[in-house]
Scaffold this motif. Sequence first.
Motif, PDB file in Angstrom:
ATOM      1  N   ASP A 167      44.358  35.513  19.066  1.00 59.41           N
ATOM      2  CA  ASP A 167      43.330  35.030  19.987  1.00 59.41           C
ATOM      3  C   ASP A 167      43.976  34.407  21.225  1.00 59.41           C
ATOM      4  OD1 ASP A 167      40.457  34.318  20.566  1.00 59.41           O
ATOM      5  OD2 ASP A 167      41.337  32.300  20.549  1.00 59.41           O
ATOM      6  N   LYS A 168      45.077  33.685  21.037  1.00 61.45           N
ATOM      7  CA  LYS A 168      45.794  33.104  22.179  1.00 61.45           C
ATOM      8  C   LYS A 168      46.365  34.202  23.077  1.00 61.45           C
ATOM      9  CE  LYS A 168      47.141  28.792  19.860  1.00 61.45           C
ATOM     10  NZ  LYS A 168      48.284  27.986  19.356  1.00 61.45           N
ATOM     11  N   ILE A 169      46.914  35.247  22.453  1.00 58.69           N
ATOM     12  CA  ILE A 169      47.433  36.371  23.241  1.00 58.69           C
ATOM     13  C   ILE A 169      46.298  37.044  24.009  1.00 58.69           C
ATOM     14  CG2 ILE A 169      48.520  38.650  23.125  1.00 58.69           C
ATOM     15  CD1 ILE A 169      50.494  36.433  22.665  1.00 58.69           C
ATOM     16  N   LYS A 170      45.131  37.138  23.390  1.00 56.45           N
ATOM     17  CA  LYS A 170      43.966  37.743  24.044  1.00 56.45           C
ATOM     18  C   LYS A 170      43.568  36.938  25.278  1.00 56.45           C
ATOM     19  CE  LYS A 170      39.188  39.148  23.160  1.00 56.45           C
ATOM     20  NZ  LYS A 170      38.084  39.180  22.142  1.00 56.45           N
ATOM     21  N   ARG A 171      43.603  35.601  25.141  1.00 54.69           N
ATOM     22  CA  ARG A 171      43.264  34.743  26.276  1.00 54.69           C
ATOM     23  C   ARG A 171      44.284  34.892  27.397  1.00 54.69           C
ATOM     24  NH1 ARG A 171      43.486  29.370  23.460  1.00 54.69           N
ATOM     25  NH2 ARG A 171      43.404  28.549  25.598  1.00 54.69           N
ATOM     26  N   LEU A 172      45.560  35.012  27.023  1.00 54.42           N
ATOM     27  CA  LEU A 172      46.616  35.209  28.017  1.00 54.42           C
ATOM     28  C   LEU A 172      46.412  36.521  28.769  1.00 54.42           C
ATOM     29  CD1 LEU A 172      49.408  34.478  29.271  1.00 54.42           C
ATOM     30  CD2 LEU A 172      50.456  35.671  27.334  1.00 54.42           C
ATOM     31  N   VAL A 173      46.135  37.585  28.027  1.00 56.92           N
ATOM     32  CA  VAL A 173      45.924  38.903  28.640  1.00 56.92           C
ATOM     33  C   VAL A 173      44.700  38.882  29.539  1.00 56.92           C
ATOM     34  CG1 VAL A 173      45.385  41.321  28.179  1.00 56.92           C
ATOM     35  CG2 VAL A 173      47.114  40.141  26.809  1.00 56.92           C
ATOM     36  N   LYS A 174      43.641  38.202  29.081  1.00 55.89           N
ATOM     37  CA  LYS A 174      42.406  38.134  29.876  1.00 55.89           C
ATOM     38  C   LYS A 174      42.655  37.469  31.217  1.00 55.89           C
ATOM     39  CE  LYS A 174      37.693  36.282  29.832  1.00 55.89           C
ATOM     40  NZ  LYS A 174      36.702  35.454  29.092  1.00 55.89           N
ATOM     41  N   PHE A 175      43.479  36.398  31.180  1.00 54.16           N
ATOM     42  CA  PHE A 175      43.754  35.682  32.422  1.00 54.16           C
ATOM     43  C   PHE A 175      44.469  36.569  33.418  1.00 54.16           C
ATOM     44  CE2 PHE A 175      46.244  32.857  35.140  1.00 54.16           C
ATOM     45  CZ  PHE A 175      45.275  31.947  35.546  1.00 54.16           C
ATOM     46  N   TYR A 176      45.286  37.523  32.944  1.00 55.38           N
ATOM     47  CA  TYR A 176      46.048  38.403  33.827  1.00 55.38           C
ATOM     48  C   TYR A 176      45.440  39.796  33.914  1.00 55.38           C
ATOM     49  CZ  TYR A 176      49.583  34.897  34.490  1.00 55.38           C
ATOM     50  OH  TYR A 176      50.220  33.742  34.851  1.00 55.38           O
ATOM     51  N   SER A 177      44.138  39.896  33.751  1.00 58.29           N
ATOM     52  CA  SER A 177      43.444  41.182  33.862  1.00 58.29           C
ATOM     53  C   SER A 177      42.281  41.049  34.825  1.00 58.29           C
ATOM     54  CB  SER A 177      42.926  41.629  32.492  1.00 58.29           C
ATOM     55  OG  SER A 177      43.978  41.751  31.557  1.00 58.29           O
ATOM     56  N   TYR A 178      41.817  42.182  35.328  1.00 64.09           N
ATOM     57  CA  TYR A 178      40.605  42.176  36.135  1.00 64.09           C
ATOM     58  C   TYR A 178      39.424  41.826  35.233  1.00 64.09           C
ATOM     59  CZ  TYR A 178      43.217  44.628  39.789  1.00 64.09           C
ATOM     60  OH  TYR A 178      44.124  44.966  40.756  1.00 64.09           O
ATOM     61  N   PRO A 179      38.361  41.232  35.776  1.00 64.33           N
ATOM     62  CA  PRO A 179      37.203  40.876  34.939  1.00 64.33           C
ATOM     63  C   PRO A 179      36.481  42.087  34.364  1.00 64.33           C
ATOM     64  CG  PRO A 179      36.758  40.431  37.259  1.00 64.33           C
ATOM     65  CD  PRO A 179      38.211  40.736  37.151  1.00 64.33           C
ATOM     66  N   ALA A 180      36.693  43.253  34.939  1.00 66.60           N
ATOM     67  CA  ALA A 180      36.103  44.481  34.390  1.00 66.60           C
ATOM     68  C   ALA A 180      37.026  45.643  34.742  1.00 66.60           C
ATOM     69  CB  ALA A 180      34.706  44.714  34.952  1.00 66.60           C
ATOM     70  N   ASP A 181      37.110  46.637  33.870  1.00 70.90           N
ATOM     71  CA  ASP A 181      37.996  47.778  34.111  1.00 70.90           C
ATOM     72  C   ASP A 181      37.537  48.622  35.289  1.00 70.90           C
ATOM     73  OD1 ASP A 181      39.565  46.981  32.055  1.00 70.90           O
ATOM     74  OD2 ASP A 181      38.804  48.425  30.594  1.00 70.90           O
ATOM     75  N   ASN A 182      36.221  48.750  35.466  1.00 70.32           N
ATOM     76  CA  ASN A 182      35.649  49.543  36.552  1.00 70.32           C
ATOM     77  C   ASN A 182      34.639  48.675  37.300  1.00 70.32           C
ATOM     78  OD1 ASN A 182      36.841  52.238  35.678  1.00 70.32           O
ATOM     79  ND2 ASN A 182      35.633  51.712  33.884  1.00 70.32           N
ATOM     80  N   MET A 183      34.908  48.376  38.561  1.00 68.52           N
ATOM     81  CA  MET A 183      33.976  47.514  39.282  1.00 68.52           C
ATOM     82  C   MET A 183      34.102  47.704  40.792  1.00 68.52           C
ATOM     83  SD  MET A 183      35.686  43.741  38.867  1.00 68.52           S
ATOM     84  CE  MET A 183      37.309  43.363  39.540  1.00 68.52           C
ATOM     85  N   LEU A 184      33.027  47.312  41.482  1.00 67.17           N
ATOM     86  CA  LEU A 184      32.975  47.261  42.932  1.00 67.17           C
ATOM     87  C   LEU A 184      32.862  45.805  43.354  1.00 67.17           C
ATOM     88  CD1 LEU A 184      30.391  50.103  43.763  1.00 67.17           C
ATOM     89  CD2 LEU A 184      32.878  50.284  43.703  1.00 67.17           C
ATOM     90  N   ILE A 185      33.653  45.393  44.336  1.00 69.15           N
ATOM     91  CA  ILE A 185      33.555  44.049  44.898  1.00 69.15           C
ATOM     92  C   ILE A 185      33.021  44.196  46.316  1.00 69.15           C
ATOM     93  CG2 ILE A 185      34.779  41.929  45.486  1.00 69.15           C
ATOM     94  CD1 ILE A 185      36.973  42.839  43.492  1.00 69.15           C
ATOM     95  N   ILE A 186      31.785  43.753  46.505  1.00 66.71           N
ATOM     96  CA  ILE A 186      31.107  43.912  47.795  1.00 66.71           C
ATOM     97  C   ILE A 186      31.233  42.612  48.571  1.00 66.71           C
ATOM     98  CG2 ILE A 186      28.926  44.474  48.934  1.00 66.71           C
ATOM     99  CD1 ILE A 186      28.109  45.881  46.299  1.00 66.71           C
ATOM    100  N   ASP A 187      31.726  42.718  49.809  1.00 65.20           N
ATOM    101  CA  ASP A 187      32.011  41.522  50.602  1.00 65.20           C
ATOM    102  C   ASP A 187      31.613  41.782  52.056  1.00 65.20           C
ATOM    103  OD1 ASP A 187      32.945  39.015  51.276  1.00 65.20           O
ATOM    104  OD2 ASP A 187      34.975  39.320  50.518  1.00 65.20           O
ATOM    105  N   LYS A 188      31.935  40.849  52.931  1.00 65.83           N
ATOM    106  CA  LYS A 188      31.620  40.979  54.351  1.00 65.83           C
ATOM    107  C   LYS A 188      32.269  42.225  54.946  1.00 65.83           C
ATOM    108  CE  LYS A 188      31.561  35.969  55.098  1.00 65.83           C
ATOM    109  NZ  LYS A 188      32.218  34.860  55.823  1.00 65.83           N
TER     110      LYS A 188
END
Length: 595
Positions: free
Chosen positions: A380-401
């Motif tokens: 579980d600790k390794i999972k948290r470490l990996v999550k911190f160094y991963s994108y929040p989703a594998d496939n996503m669009l970030i819409i900005d200015k």
Amino acid sequence: MSEVIFTIVDLEFTGGSPRRDKIMEVALVKYANGKIIDCFHSLVNPEKEVSEFLMALVNFSEKRLKKAPVFEDIAEQIFDFTKDTTLVGFNIRLSYALLKSAFKPTPFRFQRPHLDLKMLIEQRFDTAANLEDKPKSKSLGGLCRHFGLKYDNSYNLKKRARTIAKVFEKLFIQHYPSIDKKLVRSIALTAKLPPNLPPQKVDELPKATGVYYFLDKKGRIIYLGKSLHIRDRIMSHFNTDLESSKKQNMIAVIYDLQYRLTGSELIALLLESDEIKRFMPAFNRAQRRKRYKYGVYIEVNELGFKVLEIDSLKLERKEQLFQKFSSKWQAFSFVLRAAVQYQLSLEWCNLLAFEAWIRQSAYEEEDFVEEEDSVEMHNDKIKRLVKFYSYPADNMLIIDKGRSELEKSVVIIEGNQYLGYAYVPLEKIKPLLVDDEEESPEVLIEEIEIEDEALSLGIEEAEEPDIEEEKGDDFVVEYDADALVYEEQETFIEANEDLTTEESLPQELGEVEGEIAVSEQPLAEPSISEVIQLGNPKPAVSNKNEIYELTTFHKLTILPHVRKELIPFRENPDVQTIIRGYLRKKRKGVWIYRF
């Protein structure tokens, strides 16, 4: 004449670095209403050894210098003498920097407008039509011969300062029919600009978000950075060049400015990172292209524990690769920090073989976990470490200015890889943007949590630093404008803030190479002359950086358009750090959709 009062400044000093070197002699001449009205002169004890070579160039002995007052003893006299005056001198920026540095330990806040004689000479003579109207030499002696003034190289500092005052009278006072504070202020502002940069280049800069470039006389990029306000950021470079010789060296070789507007701060960050790696500018110290030789891998052992392992990069282990590093020491530093911050067993981090390195670290024995976790707790600790160094989703669009109110920027992540960005017309993206008063779509993933315990791991989010943050002599830049040789030597380790330096590592653990990677194929240098000057858009909506689901309809309509307009970029470790750091902050007008 004029109510403006000038102080001619001439100094002798121990060297050209305001941070390290000291003033040895100061001569000031006050000029007003067409004549010299006052003078000040003093030797100054630099409180440091002066080389025999330097002493041979001055008109005083070492014995007299040691008996002279220190700067603090005459600081008030200099402060009062120069009060409400404009400083004038050859290379006045360096003289001003040395004076400001000398005033720092005193209770006086020394801040004066100043005029650079070199700049006045360029303005006066470079536009002269006839060669007879130009001096053969722009040195003090050459100018004196041109204006018919008496001068001798044996002059002491007091006589030289008075001579400079006479040259200033011929060069500036007699050249302008009327002189007032407004004229002096406008000319003084240009004294801060690089000597080879046309002032109109700065006047044309926008206060908008994007990436800016400093170019040398051959049109090569020597420095680039990003900013939310390009003009303000560039001016800050010119205002702070007093602080270090490296900054002064960069200012001296700037011949042109260019910029690219991005609208979005995220795209500015991504573009900056990519451009630094493509052009390898001489004065950019961070985010340069590196050769990644080592990796941290995650494997499952026979007991079911997910273990961290440091190894050289191997294609056959690509699926297990977690992070890449340019040296074994960086990889070790990363894993050691993870072990401490997440309280991981050293055995399951494969750190027991690095006992000698651990002893040299800043961590104490009690910082490491003693009792082993169960398989479930450890994984579980390794999972948290990996999550911190991963994108929040594998496939996503970030819409900005976007670059104007008529468009939005879209960053696309697909297969956990950054593909690039695109600008999409507002009418195509508008259905995805929800006003605050309207009902928000169903949230699939809660806003990103920042795990405080992991903030110190890896390369943290940071804006491109200034040219120099003094760390001794660990960073050396060699610049040759004619041969165009750019070399960088790095002996410090970015991931090693808490541990000892790499040079002191045990020899049996091997040397770590610090060479700069060179691409096997030459990188194309895209033109940056096409400058898009559009207004900065106002945020249309606001949200909390939640992640929504992209509907099937939008997948069929928006995704093809984004892919068609996509500006591709290479994935690199800095990119993931930039995007993760950007999304951790709650920002208005940023929308994230998973597909």
